[in-house]
Design a protein around this motif. Sequence first.
Motif, short mmCIF file in Angstrom:
data_model
loop_
_atom_site.label_atom_id
_atom_site.label_comp_id
_atom_site.label_asym_id
_atom_site.label_seq_id
_atom_site.Cartn_x
_atom_site.Cartn_y
_atom_site.Cartn_z
N VAL A 208 0.84 -1.21 0.00
CA VAL A 208 0.00 0.00 0.00
C VAL A 208 0.87 1.25 0.00
N GLN A 209 1.93 1.24 0.79
CA GLN A 209 2.85 2.37 0.86
C GLN A 209 3.43 2.69 -0.51
N SER A 210 3.70 1.67 -1.32
CA SER A 210 4.33 1.89 -2.62
C SER A 210 3.38 2.46 -3.66
N CYS A 211 2.06 2.37 -3.41
CA CYS A 211 1.13 2.81 -4.45
C CYS A 211 0.14 3.87 -3.98
N VAL A 212 0.19 4.23 -2.70
CA VAL A 212 -0.76 5.23 -2.21
C VAL A 212 -0.44 6.60 -2.79
N VAL A 213 -1.48 7.36 -3.05
CA VAL A 213 -1.36 8.71 -3.61
C VAL A 213 -1.80 9.72 -2.55
N HIS A 214 -1.01 10.76 -2.36
CA HIS A 214 -1.34 11.82 -1.40
C HIS A 214 -2.08 12.92 -2.15
N LEU A 215 -3.40 12.96 -2.00
CA LEU A 215 -4.21 13.96 -2.69
C LEU A 215 -4.20 15.28 -1.93
N GLN A 216 -4.22 16.37 -2.67
CA GLN A 216 -4.21 17.71 -2.07
C GLN A 216 -5.61 18.31 -2.07
N LYS A 217 -5.84 19.21 -1.12
CA LYS A 217 -7.08 19.98 -1.04
C LYS A 217 -8.31 19.10 -0.91
N VAL A 218 -8.18 18.04 -0.09
CA VAL A 218 -9.31 17.16 0.21
C VAL A 218 -9.38 17.00 1.72
N SER A 219 -10.43 16.37 2.21
CA SER A 219 -10.57 16.16 3.64
C SER A 219 -9.52 15.18 4.13
N LEU A 220 -9.29 15.18 5.44
CA LEU A 220 -8.29 14.31 6.04
C LEU A 220 -8.54 12.85 5.70
N ALA A 221 -9.79 12.45 5.67
CA ALA A 221 -10.13 11.05 5.43
C ALA A 221 -9.98 10.65 3.97
N ARG A 222 -9.71 11.60 3.08
CA ARG A 222 -9.54 11.28 1.65
C ARG A 222 -8.14 11.57 1.14
N PHE B 30 -5.23 10.18 1.51
CA PHE B 30 -4.46 9.06 0.98
C PHE B 30 -5.40 8.16 0.20
N ALA B 31 -5.05 7.88 -1.04
CA ALA B 31 -5.94 7.14 -1.93
C ALA B 31 -5.17 6.08 -2.72
N LEU B 32 -5.85 4.98 -3.00
CA LEU B 32 -5.33 3.96 -3.91
C LEU B 32 -6.07 4.14 -5.22
N VAL B 33 -5.33 4.44 -6.27
CA VAL B 33 -5.92 4.81 -7.56
C VAL B 33 -5.49 3.81 -8.63
N PRO B 34 -6.39 3.01 -9.16
CA PRO B 34 -6.02 2.17 -10.30
C PRO B 34 -5.45 3.04 -11.43
N LEU B 35 -4.41 2.57 -12.08
CA LEU B 35 -3.60 3.28 -13.08
C LEU B 35 -2.63 4.26 -12.44
N GLY B 36 -2.70 4.43 -11.11
CA GLY B 36 -1.73 5.26 -10.41
C GLY B 36 -0.50 4.44 -10.07
N PRO B 37 0.33 4.92 -9.16
CA PRO B 37 1.52 4.17 -8.74
C PRO B 37 1.10 2.80 -8.18
N PRO B 38 1.91 1.75 -8.35
CA PRO B 38 3.24 1.76 -8.95
C PRO B 38 3.24 1.60 -10.46
N LEU B 39 2.04 1.61 -11.10
CA LEU B 39 1.99 1.51 -12.56
C LEU B 39 2.54 2.78 -13.21
N LEU B 40 2.41 3.90 -12.53
CA LEU B 40 3.04 5.15 -12.97
C LEU B 40 4.44 5.24 -12.40
N ALA B 41 5.37 5.73 -13.18
CA ALA B 41 6.75 5.92 -12.70
C ALA B 41 6.86 7.28 -12.03
#
Length: 504
Positions: free
Chosen positions: A258-272, A274-285
């Motif tokens: 999860v650590q390797s693929c989680v995305v830190h989204l900006q300007k969202v609530s605390l509960a949102r 950190f997100a896991l996004v299909p097509l995001g990391p680690p598929l993105l470099a």
Amino acid sequence: MDLAPLLSPRLSTSVPSPSQPRLSPFSRISRPTYPFQSSSNRRRGLFLGCRAEALVAGSQREEGNSHLSDNLDLTSWLHLNGLPPCKVELKEKDCKDGNCSIRYVIAKEELKAGDVAFCVPNSLVVTLDRVLGNETVAELLTTNKLSELACLALYLMYEKKQGKKSFWYLFIKELDRQRGRGQLAVESPLLWSESELAYLDGSPTRAEVLVRDEGIKREYDELDTVWFMAGSLFQQYPYDIPTEAFPFEIFKQAFVAVQSCVVHLQKVSLARRFALVPLGPPLLAYKSNCKAMLTATAESVQLVVDRSYKAGEPIVVWCGPQPNSRLLINYGFVDEDNSFDRLIIEASLNTEDPQYQEKRMIAQRNGKLSVQTFQVHVGREKEAILEMLPYIRLGYISDSAEMNSVISSQGATCPVSPCMERAVLDQLIGYFESRLAGYPTSLKEDEDLLVDDNLDPKRRVATKLVMLEKKMLHACLRATNEFINDLPDHSVLPCPAPYAPQLK
């Protein structure tokens, strides 16, 4: 992180072999009872507002997955579930270590800066408020003892047990395939063996790995908190409480993935955030000099590229201002062009110094602490030494008249005699040479090692890290020697300093 053999939905009462992690049978009857808490209350948890179907949107979607074709891949599944047409696709490459291949996102067509490469609807994004079904619970958990990563890892482990019944089956299957490996096909050092961690000897990163491992263990010990605070979520999982269902090593593998693929989204609530996004990391470099980031909109998470791409080129995103040590621990890679790379030097005033309290007061007046960390950024080593010099000079003062002069003055100015300045610079020289001597290999040996195309991937990425650290230390040495060469009188001997600051 191949959790498939261990997180299968099949139940087994057989005793695992010594080489396999030991798992408890996943049955309701093995769950312990707790005093003063009925079974129904325990299952519901403390917050009745949580919805068990919050993320998977009901049993119908889960049941539909049980009929998935074995040939259905991640992108086809995403499009079937609402992913709009996008300008990227997945490509596969083999790994040099002989393990299974990894996939990565490439441009499907020519792109120019400002194009939207893809747009993943919120229904296909895993965030903590969706997992727990209640934003208040999510924020309470993450501001107490559990991080977002621990909660997300726990959720995916339970979902993994559902097999094809889980809406996220194909997404989790892809995470299993990647096994937490980044763009260099290397796992985080958190999952390396002791012999592999020896590649990091001499680097402070090895100690950071141990500290991070201890932190993950503390989170594991608190996992049952999620079970009881958001109990209604887990009504759909007929398994034991977390610490009985999953041994620590399995949780750590999931956490690192999860650590390797989680995305830190900006300007969202605390509960949102950190997100896991299909097509995001680690598929993105990741790339340190890239400015493109996954961003949240009202309905989706999208990627707007910051540069032009030809069809077939890998898509890169910014990983934030992280040094290479953190990139290695979090994502399993090192960026040689990382302008955010840095070393940490800790300087501390000598507590045995009779003038310690006065020096501590002066340091605080100038925005420094009695134990002060200094950051040495790559390419700015000389500036870092200039910042350190006043602090170290302060530690060398022993004459009471000089100390009174510093106390009555404004700013960080200390009276500097030629012998004191030489002693300060000599201490820095000794410190940098000592750090370099702590590595088992020289800079030249590292460079020669990296020429080998058959070098083990973990050894390669570790060698790159220590090589870049040594280059910064050598730059610090050169800058310090330049200061020595600028001294007006080279015949002056350094003065003794019984209470010199400590550097580490």
